[in-house]
Each structure stands twice: as C-alpha cells, then as structure tokens.
Design a protein around this motif. Structure first.
Motif, short mmCIF file in Angstrom:
data_model
loop_
_atom_site.label_atom_id
_atom_site.label_comp_id
_atom_site.label_asym_id
_atom_site.label_seq_id
_atom_site.Cartn_x
_atom_site.Cartn_y
_atom_site.Cartn_z
N VAL A 216 0.70 -1.05 0.03
CA VAL A 216 0.10 0.12 0.06
C VAL A 216 1.07 1.23 0.13
N CYS A 217 0.51 1.98 -1.00
CA CYS A 217 1.35 3.62 -0.91
C CYS A 217 0.52 4.77 -1.00
N PHE A 218 0.76 5.37 0.09
CA PHE A 218 0.09 6.61 0.26
C PHE A 218 1.06 7.82 0.26
N LEU A 219 0.60 8.90 -0.40
CA LEU A 219 1.17 10.21 -0.25
C LEU A 219 0.34 11.06 0.72
N HIS A 220 0.98 11.51 1.99
CA HIS A 220 0.17 12.20 2.95
C HIS A 220 0.39 13.72 2.78
N LEU A 221 -0.58 14.48 2.84
CA LEU A 221 -0.70 15.98 2.49
C LEU A 221 -1.08 16.49 3.65
N GLN A 222 -0.74 17.94 4.03
CA GLN A 222 -1.38 18.56 5.03
C GLN A 222 -2.01 19.77 4.46
N VAL A 223 -3.29 20.14 4.67
CA VAL A 223 -3.88 21.32 4.14
C VAL A 223 -3.83 22.40 5.26
N VAL A 224 -3.25 23.51 4.94
CA VAL A 224 -3.41 24.43 6.05
C VAL A 224 -3.90 25.80 5.42
N ILE A 225 -4.94 26.35 6.25
CA ILE A 225 -5.71 27.54 6.05
C ILE A 225 -5.60 28.71 7.17
N GLU A 226 -5.43 29.76 6.72
CA GLU A 226 -5.20 30.86 7.69
C GLU A 226 -6.57 31.73 7.67
N ASN A 227 -6.72 32.34 8.78
CA ASN A 227 -7.78 33.37 9.09
C ASN A 227 -9.26 33.00 8.98
N PRO A 228 -9.50 32.03 9.87
CA PRO A 228 -8.69 31.37 11.06
C PRO A 228 -8.08 30.11 10.68
N LEU A 229 -7.17 29.69 11.56
CA LEU A 229 -6.43 28.63 11.10
C LEU A 229 -7.09 27.29 11.12
N GLU A 230 -6.97 26.39 10.06
CA GLU A 230 -7.62 25.53 10.16
C GLU A 230 -6.72 24.27 9.32
N LEU A 231 -6.76 23.07 9.93
CA LEU A 231 -5.89 22.05 9.29
C LEU A 231 -6.47 20.87 8.93
N TYR A 232 -6.13 20.19 7.66
CA TYR A 232 -7.08 19.00 6.93
C TYR A 232 -5.73 18.30 6.87
N ARG A 233 -6.02 16.74 6.90
CA ARG A 233 -5.04 15.73 6.48
C ARG A 233 -5.49 15.19 5.17
N VAL A 234 -4.96 14.93 3.95
CA VAL A 234 -5.39 14.65 2.65
C VAL A 234 -4.29 13.18 2.44
N GLU A 235 -4.96 12.08 2.28
CA GLU A 235 -4.31 11.03 1.79
C GLU A 235 -4.69 10.66 0.64
N VAL A 236 -3.55 10.48 -0.45
CA VAL A 236 -3.76 10.17 -1.73
C VAL A 236 -3.07 8.64 -2.09
N GLU A 237 -3.78 7.82 -2.14
CA GLU A 237 -3.13 6.33 -2.43
C GLU A 237 -2.84 6.06 -3.82
N ILE A 238 -1.58 5.81 -3.98
CA ILE A 238 -0.90 5.52 -5.53
C ILE A 238 -1.14 4.09 -5.86
N LEU A 239 -1.79 4.26 -6.94
CA LEU A 239 -2.24 2.54 -7.44
C LEU A 239 -1.23 2.11 -8.32
N ASP A 240 -0.81 1.09 -8.18
CA ASP A 240 0.08 0.49 -9.08
C ASP A 240 -0.47 -0.02 -10.52
N VAL A 241 0.37 0.29 -11.54
CA VAL A 241 0.15 -0.36 -12.80
C VAL A 241 1.00 -1.03 -13.49
N ASN A 242 0.68 -1.85 -14.19
CA ASN A 242 1.76 -2.90 -14.49
C ASN A 242 2.59 -2.51 -15.86
N ASP A 243 3.83 -1.75 -15.23
CA ASP A 243 4.72 -0.93 -16.29
C ASP A 243 5.95 -1.52 -16.25
#
Length: 847
Positions: free
Chosen positions: A115-142
């Motif tokens: 399993v391969c995930f790319l973890h991202l953090q979203v930061v928004i200010e005024n007011p400060l908000e934090l979100y977590r985003v996970e992007v799963e990278i799917l394998d192709v037969n290359d």
C-alpha cells in the motif's frame, strides 16, 4: 479515480457551536465527545490515483470536498504541505482542483510496499484550519519480470536421484499486488519439471526437479527455457535460458547439520559483523571433501548486497547497511559444494531476523511561523504550527514535543503529531526583547533520540535601557615604548534596545595623568570603542594609570553608562646596566692595588652595577671579557667579585688590565663594560690594610650568614643586659629623691634625678638606615611635664620598637651627673647599634 470525503473541522465546530447554544446543559458531555473523536478525524479526504499520470492530471476538487469557498483560497493562504522529497501534487487556487504536478513513480516512492500513500497537510489561515489528505498511489503494470542473467548453467551429476531439487535464479518484478510476479513456466523436456514455491513475504521462486534419471552417455547437455510471468493486464513476462550439463558421479555430497537456520541481527550492524558460521561435512577425501560455500542461484540481489559468504569458512557476514525500516527479515539461501568431479551442491536456508533499534531521530517541520509578535498580544495567540514525524516503529516512533517551562509560551497538540505554539501570558519587551524557544522532539525509544529546533520569536520598544558594558572593569597591559597611535584595548557595551535606540557612541571622561589631560595620553573611536595610545609610554616614568569610558546611545532622551579602564605599562629591556663602582678617577681607568703575597681566592675588587629595568630585565651577570693574564683572576657570575685564582709569581706582570662585561637577563640582553687596572705591590698602605683582610676562604655563603646572625644576637643581648642593670642601679639609688613616683621594673626610656626640676622634657628620635652612614636626630616637641610616668612608659615602648624598626626615641631632660653618664652610655650604644646596622647592610649586599 476514487475519493473519500470526511467532515470539515470548521463545519463540524460550527454545528457544534449551534448545538451548544441551544443545549447549554450538555456542553461538558459534548466537549468530552469531541476530544474522543478528534483522533478519528485524521484522514478527512482520501483520493486514489494510478501512478505514471502526466502533469496536470485531475486528482480531485479539494475545495469542493472540504466545503471551502474557492474565491477565498488565495486570501486565506490555502496551501498543501507534503513530507515527500518532491512536490508531486499541487492545487489550482482559482478552481480548487488538486492535480498532478510531477509524474509519480510508485516504485520510487514506496518501493515494494503493498500500500502506497502520499500524505498531504492542508493549512488555511484566518482562521487557522488544518486538514489531512491521503492520496493512494495505485500500481500499474509498467514493469515486466526480469532475470539477473539471460542464461543459467547448471551442472548435475548423472547419479542424481529422481526428485532432486535445484534452485533457480529468481526473477524480479518491481510492481506489487496483482501486477507482481505470479508464476514460472518451463519449456517441454523429458527429465525436468518445475516446482514453484512461495516465500514468507509472498514472493515466488522456482526449483528445478529431476523427474527421470540422467544418462551422460546418451545426452551430455539439456537446454530449456524458463519463463516468469506476472498477473497484470496486459500480462508481462521475462525469459532465461537454462543449460544443464550432466557430470560424472560423485558418490558423497556435503551435508549441512541443519536445513534451516534462524538468527537475529541488530540493524545498523557494522560491516564485517559475523551473522552465522555454517557447517557442512563431506565424507569424501581430498578434493572431493573440500567444501566451498556460496549463495544459491535464487538468492535475491538485495541479499547479495547486504550479506557475504566466505567460500572457505562458511561465515556469513554483514556487507551493507541493514535497515529495519526497509525489511524486518531476510531469507538467505546458501549452497555447499565439494571440489571433486561431478560435485553436487546442497542447500540450506538462513532466516535473519532484524531487530529494530532507535536509530532515527524525530524530524520537526515548521509549517507556519508568525513573528515578530507585539508585546500586547493576548494569551493564546498562535505563533507557529509544527509537525513532527519519526521513521522508526513502535515506541521508537512515538514522539513527544516539549518546550522549556520558563518561557511565556505553551505547546498545544492539535491532533496526532501536530502542535501549535501559542502565548501563555502577556509579553514584556522591557524584560525580554526576543525569545529563542528551544523545541525538543523526543521519541520513546531506548535510549531515546531527540531533535532540537529553535524558534526565534521577536517582540516589538522604547529607549528605556541604558548601555551596559560586557565587563564591570577592564585591565589592559601595554608594553612600554609602544608606537603612538597603536591600539591598546577595545571596550564593548551593548544596549538591549533596537534600531536607533541601540546605536552607541564612546567617549573618555576628562581627567589628568601626571598633571596632563587624559586626552594627551589616549583616545577612543566613538563608533567601536577601540582605544589608542597617543604617545609612547615609559615604564620607568609611568607604570599605571586609570581612565573612565562612557557609552551613550542615540535614543531620546539619550542614556549612558561608564566603565573604568586600568592601564598597566609593562617593562621592556630598554636600559643597559650602569656601573656604580669602581668609577674612573680623574678621567682615567679605575685602579686597585693587590699585595703580591695574597693567596688564591683573595678578594681584589667588586664590580657594582645597576639596571633601571625591572624583573629579569634587571638581573645582572658578570663575566671576564679581556685580561692580561686570563689564568690569574676570575669574576663571580652574579656578585661581580674579582678574586685571584692562584698566587702571584715573579714572572707575572706588575700591572694587570681587566675588562669586565656586565649583561642583563632581558631579551635581547643589553650590556656594558668596565675596565680596571690592578697594580701588584709588595705591601699595601696602612689605610688599605683592612681591605686586604676581606680575603675570604672559599666557604659557602650560608656559613657567613650564620656567623653574622650569631654576632648580632650576642651584641644585642649584651646591650639589653647593660641597660637593664644600669636602670636597676639608678632606680635603687634615687628611690628616696623621687618621692611619690615609682618606676616599674621595665627598662626606662626617660631618666631624671630631680623630679622637682622636670619643668620641660624634650623628646628626640634617631633613625638608623642601611643606606645612611650617619645618624640624624630629629627634635619633635616638648614632653608634657605633668605626665612623667606616661613619658617613661612611652620611652620604654620606643626602646622596644627600636629593635624591630631600627628607630629609637631618646628623652632629653635635666642634666644631672648620673643622667650624663646614662646619656653618654645611651649614645655609645646607639653608635654601636648604628655600626651593627652597617654590618647588616654589608651582609645584605653580599647575600
């Protein structure tokens, strides 16, 4: 592309606020529920995208999924933070679409992870908000399966029994899951079949199984094609040529004591660490019994990079860097083969369990920092957003963050591995202008590893701090004869204020040094505090002086402080020795007469010199530079005494000329010379006869000192006894005439036979010094007639003091015949004491 959208933290908190307003009695229960559910809202959005997408490929509308207003993304500083080395994904702030910024290679990003995930953090200010985003990278037969070599050569003896197994080189497929290696195929043949087995990690490897006996006389070689196929769509494959050479029989094969070995190895073990020593035996003798060890054909390349097998001893050692984070267990397949003809290889499996150690320190990432902070900022103001991560596993990967408790800041944990730095109280610029907050991230491993990151928080000031010098006072040492204009020291002051309030200027207070203004001796650079000498100092004239330096800032009103600088002048060897004696007479060379009959060691003359310098620079030494007869006279190295080496002979010259060199101990040394002419005579005049008696036998200086001390002690004792006896006799004879006055039995200092005539007494003081050849009497004042006992006691004290300070006080009163005798005796003893002082001075000079 698949996506899983969670609930926005901001929206959830807004709904929670409305709920609490309408239900105030349930606020405590809701707060507890929010705290429990905080860890559940970790992955708020999840996307799935295949690898190898081109730049600009659509991933998802992240603004819509989060419920954000697209028009406010730029003003609220919407941004994503990734822990990856490259920025694979990016967000279009105009439409809120998350797109591929750089082509993603799953094999490079996650290697062989299922399993391969790319973890991202979203930061928004005024007011400060934090979100977590996970992007799963799917394998192709290359990636197609591939063998390390295109052709394999196997040697099998013809005596091999059916069912014998021969491991084959494994194929490698960089893809994972269904796209990874699935099976092996073997081309049709009469003797061999393929047996496919699975390792603990799920990977496949093939063994060649002998199905029917081989006959070398019928067929020496067999050729087959091995094909490795994966499970992807479309299906990909790789092939390798297998050539089997049939050998003559070798009836005994090596045997391992065990077929499977299992050992443990600590990660990061140094290269050369012994993992296991294999032991295989062969009943054959000679070359057929000599065993060599090597990896089997299907040992993975990664194993060959990390481990090595000694072909002779069978020792398996660490070859590369073993990292638990890459693999927790390794399977090693080792074969043993003798050196005889038709040798058959036997195999064993070695399982190496890697033990995790805490070898990765936590990483600290500052997502957002707001500085400077105004000193009136309310408590709770967000200063920085911090994220931490640790590559270790278990407790070794659990991280705890702390800051010092003596700073007005607190660290709040937003959710797992995320912290916010906030103010805990009002700041005071007058107390602290800036804070270096040391953030320590420490894992729970043993021993724990930590990472320290410093966050600089500046606070915005009035001119309320005067300059302060680094030192309370300065001590400077300057060598004399310095060049005018040379720098002698630098004073430094600092001002806690900033900008114009911290600009300092230096000056020197007015004053005088030896009657001259300070400004004629030193000057100071007003910008940097460098102090310069305006003249060349002379140690013999000026040894130290003091100046006061002022530092003043440029604020309004200006503030200042001052410091004292003590300057000490160091001596330099700039004065040559000066000859004091013997001195030339009437412009000619000094002469001395020496009796011809003197023995060896006779003191002929003494050279006395003086050096105006101090310390080692004034330490003098004497040596003979020239002599009419070098073997006749010698000069003492440190005292300058000229003595005879031997007795005079008839052939010796009557006039002997000596040149003495007097040199100091400075660097470089300075010297001077003195010439003296010695006249050898048959007899010395009467006035000089005493000088000849100064001829000293070569005795140690310590004996002379002992004799002088004994002589002085004897004379002092005799003098003290005589005074006590005379005073006692006088008191006994005159006791009737003294009336009501009674003298105590202590040595009297004032003696007067007629108390009725004591109208006025006079006190005199005599001082004897080694440097003076005479005694000086000083008239002090008339003594009070009403206190004769006090005067007598004071005179006795003065007599006692005279033995220590070489000064004595004498009282002069009415001159009766007895007093005349006493005074005459006192003056006689004073002259005797003066003579003793002169002897002491001679002893000190000789010593």
């Amino acid at each position: 592309m698949r996506k899983y959208v969670g609930i926005s933290i901001a929206a959830a908190f807004k709904n929670l606020q409305d709920y609490l307003v309408t239900n105030p009695k349930r606020q405590v229960v809701c707060l507890l529920l929010c705290a429990c559910a905080l860890d559940q809202v970790l992955a708020q959005i999840r996307y799935s995208v295949p690898e190898e997408l081109e730049h600009g490929a659509f991933v998802g509308n992240i603004a819509e999924d989060l419920g954000l207003d697209v028009a406010k993304l730029s003003s609220r500083r919407f941004r994503i933070v990734s822990g990856a080395r490259k920025q694979y994904l990016e967000v279009n702030l105009e439409n809120g679409i998350l797109f591929v910024n750089e082509k993603i290679d799953r094999e490079e990003l996650c290697e062989q992870s299922l399993v391969c995930f790319l973890h991202l953090q979203v930061v928004i200010e005024n007011p400060l908000e934090l979100y977590r985003v996970e992007v799963e990278i799917l394998d192709v037969n290359d990636n197609a399966p591939s063998f390390p070599w295109s052709e394999f050569n196997l040697e099998i003896t013809e005596s091999a029994a059916p069912g014998s197994r021969f491991p084959l080189e494994s194929a490698q497929d960089l893809d994972v899951g269904s796209n990874s290696l699935r099976s092996y195929l073997l081309s049709a043949n009469q003797h061999f079949v393929l047996d496919i087995q699975t390792r603990n990690d799920g990977s496949k490897f093939a063994e060649l199984v002998l199905q029917s006996p081989l006959d070398r006389e019928q067929q020496k070689t067999h050729e087959m094609v091995l094909t490795a196929v994966d499970g992807g769509s479309p299906l990909r494959s790789g092939t390798a040529q297998i050539t089997v050479t049939v050998l003559d029989a070798n009836d005994n094969v090596p045997v391992f004591d065990r077929s499977v070995y299992r050992v443990s190895l600590v990660e990061n073990a140094p290269r050369g660490t012994l993992v296991l020593k294999l032991n295989a035996t062969d009943l054959d003798e000679g070359a057929n019994g000599e065993i060599t060890y090597s990896f089997s054909g299907h040992a993975p390349p990664k194993v060959r990079e990390l481990f090595s097998v000694d072909s002779h001893s069978g020792e398996i050692r660490v070859k590369g860097i073993v990292d638990y984070e890459r693999a927790s267990v390794y399977e090693l397949y080792v074969q043993a083969k003798d050196k005889g003809p038709s040798a058959v290889a036997v195999h064993c499996k070695v399982l190496v369990d890697i033990l995790d150690v805490n070898d990765n320190a936590p990483e600290v990432i500052l997502t957002s920092v707001s500085t400077p902070v105004q000193e009136d900022a309310p408590p709770g103001t967000v200063i920085a957003v911090i994220s931490v991560m640790d590559r270790d596993s278990g407790e070794n990967g659990a991280v705890d963050c702390q800051i010092p408790g003596n700073v007005p800041f607190q660290l709040h944990s937003s959710f797992k591995n995320y912290y916010t730095l906030v103010t805990s109280e009002f700041l005071d610029r007058e107390s602290v202008s800036e804070y270096n907050i040391s953030l320590t991230a420490r894992d729970l491993g043993s021993p724990p590893l930590s990472t320290r990151k410093t966050i600089l928080v500046q606070v915005s000031d009035i001119n309320d701090n005067p300059p302060r010098f680094i030192q309370p006072s300065y001590t400077v040492y300057v060598t004399e004869n310095n060049a005018p204009g040379a720098s002698i020291c630098s004073v430094t002051a600092f001002d806690p204020d900033s900008n114009q309030n911290a600009y300092l200027s230096y000056s020197i207070f007015d004053g005088q040094i030896q009657g001259m203004p300070v400004s004629t001796y030193v000057s100071i650079n007003s910008d940097n505090g460098n102090t310069y000498a305006l003249r060349s100092f002379d140690y013999e004239q000026l040894r130290n002086f003091q100046i006061r330096v002022q530092a003043q800032d440029a604020g309004f009103p200006p503030l200042s402080s001052n410091v004292t600088v003590n300057v000490f002048v160091l001596d330099q060897n700039d004065n040559a020795p000066v000859i004091l004696s013997p001195l030339p007479r009437n412009g000619s060379v000094a002469t001395e007469m020496v009796p011809r009959s003197v023995d060896a060691g006779y003191l002929v003359a003494k050279i006395t010199a003086l050096d105006a310098d101090a310390g080692q620079n004034s330490r003098l030494s004497y040596q003979m530079l020239q002599a009419t007869d070098p073997g006749l006279f010698s000069v003492a190295l440190y005292t300058g005494e000229i003595r005879t080496i031997r007795r005079f002979l008839d052939k010796d010259a009557i006039r002997q000329r000596l040149v003495i060199l007097v040199k100091d101990n400075g660097q470089p040394p300075l010297s001077t010379t003195v010439s003296i002419i010695l006249s050898v005579v048959d007899s010395v005049p009467e006035s000089l006869s005493d000088f000849g008696d100064l001829s000293l036998s070569p005795q140690p200086p310590s004996n002379l000192a002992l004799y002088l001390i004994v002589s002085l002690s004897t004379v002092s004792l005799i003098f003290l006894v005589a005074i006590i006896v005379l005073a006692a006799v006088k008191c006994y004879k005159d006791r009737d005439s003294l009336g009501g006055y009674a003298f105590e039995p202590e040595p009297p200092a004032e003696v007067n036979s007629n108390p009725g005539n004591l109208s006025q007494a006079y006190c005199y003081k005599v001082c004897l010094t080694p440097e003076s050849a005479k005694s000086d009497f000083m008239f002090l004042k008339p003594c009070s007639p009403g206190t004769p006992r006090n005067n007598a006691a004071r005179g006795a004290d003065n007599l006692a003091l005279s033995s220590q300070s070489r000064c004595s006080s004498v009282n002069n009163g009415a001159t009766t015949p007895n007093e005349v005798k006493l005074h005459s005796l006192s003056f006689l003893n004073i002259n005797l004491l003066h003579s003793v002082c002169q002897v002491i001075f001679i002893f000190e000079s000789l010593w």
